[in-house]
Motif scaffolding. Sequence first.
Motif, PDB file in Angstrom:
ATOM      1  N   VAL A   6       0.827  -1.207   0.000  1.00 13.27           N
ATOM      2  CA  VAL A   6       0.000   0.000   0.000  1.00 13.27           C
ATOM      3  C   VAL A   6       0.861   1.257   0.000  1.00 13.27           C
ATOM      4  O   VAL A   6       0.548   2.251  -0.666  1.00 13.27           O
ATOM      5  CB  VAL A   6      -0.952  -0.003   1.217  1.00 13.27           C
ATOM      6  CG1 VAL A   6      -1.715   1.316   1.317  1.00 13.27           C
ATOM      7  CG2 VAL A   6      -1.937  -1.167   1.100  1.00 13.27           C
ATOM      8  N   ALA A   7       1.975   1.212   0.720  1.00 13.57           N
ATOM      9  CA  ALA A   7       2.837   2.385   0.834  1.00 13.57           C
ATOM     10  C   ALA A   7       3.756   2.569  -0.369  1.00 13.57           C
ATOM     11  O   ALA A   7       4.470   3.564  -0.453  1.00 13.57           O
ATOM     12  CB  ALA A   7       3.673   2.292   2.106  1.00 13.57           C
ATOM     13  N   GLY A   8       3.759   1.598  -1.290  1.00 11.72           N
ATOM     14  CA  GLY A   8       4.614   1.721  -2.467  1.00 11.72           C
ATOM     15  C   GLY A   8       6.086   1.513  -2.174  1.00 11.72           C
ATOM     16  O   GLY A   8       6.951   2.092  -2.839  1.00 11.72           O
ATOM     17  N   GLU A   9       6.390   0.671  -1.202  1.00 14.22           N
ATOM     18  CA  GLU A   9       7.783   0.459  -0.820  1.00 14.22           C
ATOM     19  C   GLU A   9       8.548  -0.406  -1.817  1.00 14.22           C
ATOM     20  O   GLU A   9       9.783  -0.402  -1.823  1.00 14.22           O
ATOM     21  CB  GLU A   9       7.857  -0.193   0.566  1.00 14.22           C
ATOM     22  CG  GLU A   9       7.355   0.689   1.698  1.00 14.22           C
ATOM     23  CD  GLU A   9       7.484   0.014   3.047  1.00 14.22           C
ATOM     24  OE1 GLU A   9       8.421  -0.793   3.222  1.00 14.22           O
ATOM     25  OE2 GLU A   9       6.658   0.284   3.934  1.00 14.22           O
ATOM     26  N   LEU A  10       7.832  -1.178  -2.627  1.00 12.82           N
ATOM     27  CA  LEU A  10       8.488  -2.081  -3.572  1.00 12.82           C
ATOM     28  C   LEU A  10       8.607  -1.420  -4.941  1.00 12.82           C
ATOM     29  O   LEU A  10       7.670  -0.778  -5.409  1.00 12.82           O
ATOM     30  CB  LEU A  10       7.701  -3.383  -3.698  1.00 12.82           C
ATOM     31  CG  LEU A  10       7.531  -4.175  -2.396  1.00 12.82           C
ATOM     32  CD1 LEU A  10       6.695  -5.412  -2.644  1.00 12.82           C
ATOM     33  CD2 LEU A  10       8.883  -4.560  -1.828  1.00 12.82           C
ATOM     34  N   GLY A  11       9.730  -1.598  -5.572  1.00 11.31           N
ATOM     35  CA  GLY A  11       9.952  -1.004  -6.876  1.00 11.31           C
ATOM     36  C   GLY A  11       9.274  -1.785  -7.981  1.00 11.31           C
ATOM     37  O   GLY A  11       8.753  -2.897  -7.778  1.00 11.31           O
ATOM     38  N   PRO A  12       9.275  -1.234  -9.204  1.00  4.55           N
ATOM     39  CA  PRO A  12       8.690  -1.938 -10.363  1.00  4.55           C
ATOM     40  C   PRO A  12       9.351  -3.297 -10.562  1.00  4.55           C
ATOM     41  O   PRO A  12      10.568  -3.445 -10.432  1.00  4.55           O
ATOM     42  CB  PRO A  12       9.003  -0.992 -11.528  1.00  4.55           C
ATOM     43  CG  PRO A  12       9.165   0.349 -10.897  1.00  4.55           C
ATOM     44  CD  PRO A  12       9.782   0.089  -9.551  1.00  4.55           C
ATOM     45  N   GLY A  13       8.528  -4.294 -10.865  1.00  2.00           N
ATOM     46  CA  GLY A  13       9.040  -5.626 -11.118  1.00  2.00           C
ATOM     47  C   GLY A  13       9.382  -6.423  -9.878  1.00  2.00           C
ATOM     48  O   GLY A  13       9.920  -7.530  -9.976  1.00  2.00           O
ATOM     49  N   ALA A  14       9.086  -5.906  -8.692  1.00  5.13           N
ATOM     50  CA  ALA A  14       9.394  -6.623  -7.453  1.00  5.13           C
ATOM     51  C   ALA A  14       8.647  -7.943  -7.395  1.00  5.13           C
ATOM     52  O   ALA A  14       7.522  -8.065  -7.878  1.00  5.13           O
ATOM     53  CB  ALA A  14       9.048  -5.762  -6.244  1.00  5.13           C
ATOM     54  N   GLY A  15       9.267  -8.929  -6.786  1.00  2.00           N
ATOM     55  CA  GLY A  15       8.662 -10.241  -6.663  1.00  2.00           C
ATOM     56  C   GLY A  15       8.484 -10.659  -5.217  1.00  2.00           C
ATOM     57  O   GLY A  15       8.664  -9.863  -4.286  1.00  2.00           O
ATOM     58  N   VAL A  16       8.166 -11.939  -5.032  1.00  2.00           N
ATOM     59  CA  VAL A  16       7.884 -12.449  -3.690  1.00  2.00           C
ATOM     60  C   VAL A  16       9.111 -12.338  -2.793  1.00  2.00           C
ATOM     61  O   VAL A  16       9.004 -12.004  -1.608  1.00  2.00           O
ATOM     62  CB  VAL A  16       7.397 -13.907  -3.773  1.00  2.00           C
ATOM     63  CG1 VAL A  16       7.250 -14.504  -2.367  1.00  2.00           C
ATOM     64  CG2 VAL A  16       6.069 -13.986  -4.512  1.00  2.00           C
ATOM     65  N   VAL A  59      -4.469 -16.635   0.026  1.00  4.90           N
ATOM     66  CA  VAL A  59      -3.904 -16.368  -1.297  1.00  4.90           C
ATOM     67  C   VAL A  59      -2.390 -16.335  -1.132  1.00  4.90           C
ATOM     68  O   VAL A  59      -1.866 -16.242  -0.027  1.00  4.90           O
ATOM     69  CB  VAL A  59      -4.400 -15.038  -1.894  1.00  4.90           C
ATOM     70  CG1 VAL A  59      -5.911 -15.032  -2.049  1.00  4.90           C
ATOM     71  CG2 VAL A  59      -3.950 -13.848  -1.057  1.00  4.90           C
ATOM     72  N   SER A  60      -1.676 -16.412  -2.246  1.00  4.24           N
ATOM     73  CA  SER A  60      -0.222 -16.393  -2.203  1.00  4.24           C
ATOM     74  C   SER A  60       0.308 -14.964  -2.222  1.00  4.24           C
ATOM     75  O   SER A  60      -0.388 -14.036  -2.648  1.00  4.24           O
ATOM     76  CB  SER A  60       0.343 -17.153  -3.411  1.00  4.24           C
ATOM     77  OG  SER A  60       0.073 -16.421  -4.607  1.00  4.24           O
ATOM     78  N   PRO A  61       1.549 -14.753  -1.780  1.00 11.47           N
ATOM     79  CA  PRO A  61       2.143 -13.420  -1.917  1.00 11.47           C
ATOM     80  C   PRO A  61       2.181 -12.947  -3.367  1.00 11.47           C
ATOM     81  O   PRO A  61       1.996 -11.752  -3.635  1.00 11.47           O
ATOM     82  CB  PRO A  61       3.553 -13.601  -1.346  1.00 11.47           C
ATOM     83  CG  PRO A  61       3.441 -14.759  -0.414  1.00 11.47           C
ATOM     84  CD  PRO A  61       2.428 -15.672  -1.043  1.00 11.47           C
ATOM     85  N   LYS A  62       2.400 -13.851  -4.304  1.00  8.88           N
ATOM     86  CA  LYS A  62       2.399 -13.476  -5.721  1.00  8.88           C
ATOM     87  C   LYS A  62       1.035 -12.941  -6.132  1.00  8.88           C
ATOM     88  O   LYS A  62       0.928 -11.941  -6.848  1.00  8.88           O
ATOM     89  CB  LYS A  62       2.775 -14.677  -6.591  1.00  8.88           C
ATOM     90  CG  LYS A  62       2.812 -14.369  -8.086  1.00  8.88           C
ATOM     91  CD  LYS A  62       3.212 -15.587  -8.887  1.00  8.88           C
ATOM     92  CE  LYS A  62       3.216 -15.279 -10.375  1.00  8.88           C
ATOM     93  NZ  LYS A  62       3.605 -16.487 -11.172  1.00  8.88           N
ATOM     94  N   TRP A  63      -0.031 -13.595  -5.681  1.00 14.78           N
ATOM     95  CA  TRP A  63      -1.391 -13.120  -5.966  1.00 14.78           C
ATOM     96  C   TRP A  63      -1.598 -11.726  -5.399  1.00 14.78           C
ATOM     97  O   TRP A  63      -2.181 -10.857  -6.050  1.00 14.78           O
ATOM     98  CB  TRP A  63      -2.390 -14.091  -5.358  1.00 14.78           C
ATOM     99  CG  TRP A  63      -3.835 -13.860  -5.702  1.00 14.78           C
ATOM    100  CD1 TRP A  63      -4.566 -14.528  -6.637  1.00 14.78           C
ATOM    101  CD2 TRP A  63      -4.738 -12.914  -5.079  1.00 14.78           C
ATOM    102  NE1 TRP A  63      -5.859 -14.055  -6.643  1.00 14.78           N
ATOM    103  CE2 TRP A  63      -5.997 -13.068  -5.709  1.00 14.78           C
ATOM    104  CE3 TRP A  63      -4.602 -11.972  -4.074  1.00 14.78           C
ATOM    105  CZ2 TRP A  63      -7.105 -12.304  -5.348  1.00 14.78           C
ATOM    106  CZ3 TRP A  63      -5.703 -11.202  -3.724  1.00 14.78           C
ATOM    107  CH2 TRP A  63      -6.941 -11.372  -4.358  1.00 14.78           C
ATOM    108  N   ALA A  64      -1.128 -11.513  -4.169  1.00 16.22           N
ATOM    109  CA  ALA A  64      -1.299 -10.200  -3.537  1.00 16.22           C
ATOM    110  C   ALA A  64      -0.568  -9.115  -4.321  1.00 16.22           C
ATOM    111  O   ALA A  64      -1.086  -8.001  -4.493  1.00 16.22           O
ATOM    112  CB  ALA A  64      -0.791 -10.245  -2.097  1.00 16.22           C
TER     113      ALA A  64
END
Length: 306
Positions: A195-205, A229-234
Motif C-alpha cells: 500500500v505504501a509503495g515500498e516495492l519497486g517496479p518488477g518486485a517479486g515475492v 492467497v499467495s504473496p504473488k497473488w497479492a
Amino acid sequence: MFEPRVSADARVAPRHGPTTSLRGLVDPAAARRGFELVRVDPAPDLADLVERHWVVRWDLPPGESFTQVLVPHPVANVVAEAAGYVAHGIPPGLFERTLTGSGAVVGTKLRPGAFRVLLGHADAVRPGVQVPAAAFLGPTAERTGAAALALAVAGRDEEAACGVEPLLRARAERVRDARTARDLDRVARAFAALVAGELGPGAGVADLAAVVGTSARSLQRIFAAYVGVSPKWALQRHRVHLAADLLAADPDQDLAALASAVGYYDQAHLGTDFARATGSTPGAYARRCAASRDALVGAGATAHPG
C-alpha cells in the motif's frame, strides 16, 4: 451521490497503518451516481484486526437499479444487511451487487489474516466462504447486526460502527495469542509495504519477504495459513487495483506507460492480469470510465475516483 468520507474521530493507533488501499470499486465515477459510501475508523484496541468499518446507503428512483462491481482485496468482511449478519471471505472472483429501491448495509472490513484468527478455523481461508456472525461472535450477533443496520439506515454511521465493536473485542480477547500476533504482524507488514509503495517496479515475492524480514518460503506458508492467497497473488492484485485507479482518474493515458508505472515489464502482462481480475481489458475499462466520467460531469457533478 458517491461521496466517501471518514469519521472525524480518528481512532486508529498510529502503529497500525493501512494494509489495504481504498481501491477496488470498478468504474468509481458510475458508483458516485449509485450509492453513498462512508468509512469509519476502528477503535485503537481493534486496529490489529480491523482495517475499517463501512456503510453503504442508496436511494434509487422507482424502477431503476444499479450494479456495483468490486475487485476484492484479500480480506473478509463481516456484513449486516436485511438478510442477516454474515462474514464473507475472499470472493473467488469479482463481487457484484445490484441495488434497487433504498436501503443500507453496514460492514467491518477485517485486516488480511484476521478472519482466520477470529474464526479459529481453516474454513476462514476457503474462497467464497460465508459464515454466520453468530458462529464466532456469539448468540447476540444477529441482534447486534440488526441494531447497527438500523443506525446506518438513519445515517448514524459512527454509532453503527461502534455498535458491533463490543462483540469483536470480546472475541479478540479470547483468541489473541503471541503466535498469531507475530504472524499477523508479518502479514500486515507485507500488505502495508504494498500500500505504501515500498516495492519497486518488477518486485517479486523475494523482495516482499525481504521487507518483512523473512524468507520467501516462510512468507508463502504464512499467507497460505492466514490469508488464503499467495504473496504473488497479492502483488498482482495490488498492481491491478493501482492500474484501475489510475485509469479511472485519467482514462486517456498511454497503456504501455501505465504498465511500467504499476510494476509490469510490458503491457501484455498487465492486460492478462487486469482482464483476469476485472473481466475487462485495460483499454475497455478506460473507455467505460471515460463514458461514466462524461455522464457525471454532464449531470453537474465533479468526477473523481473517490
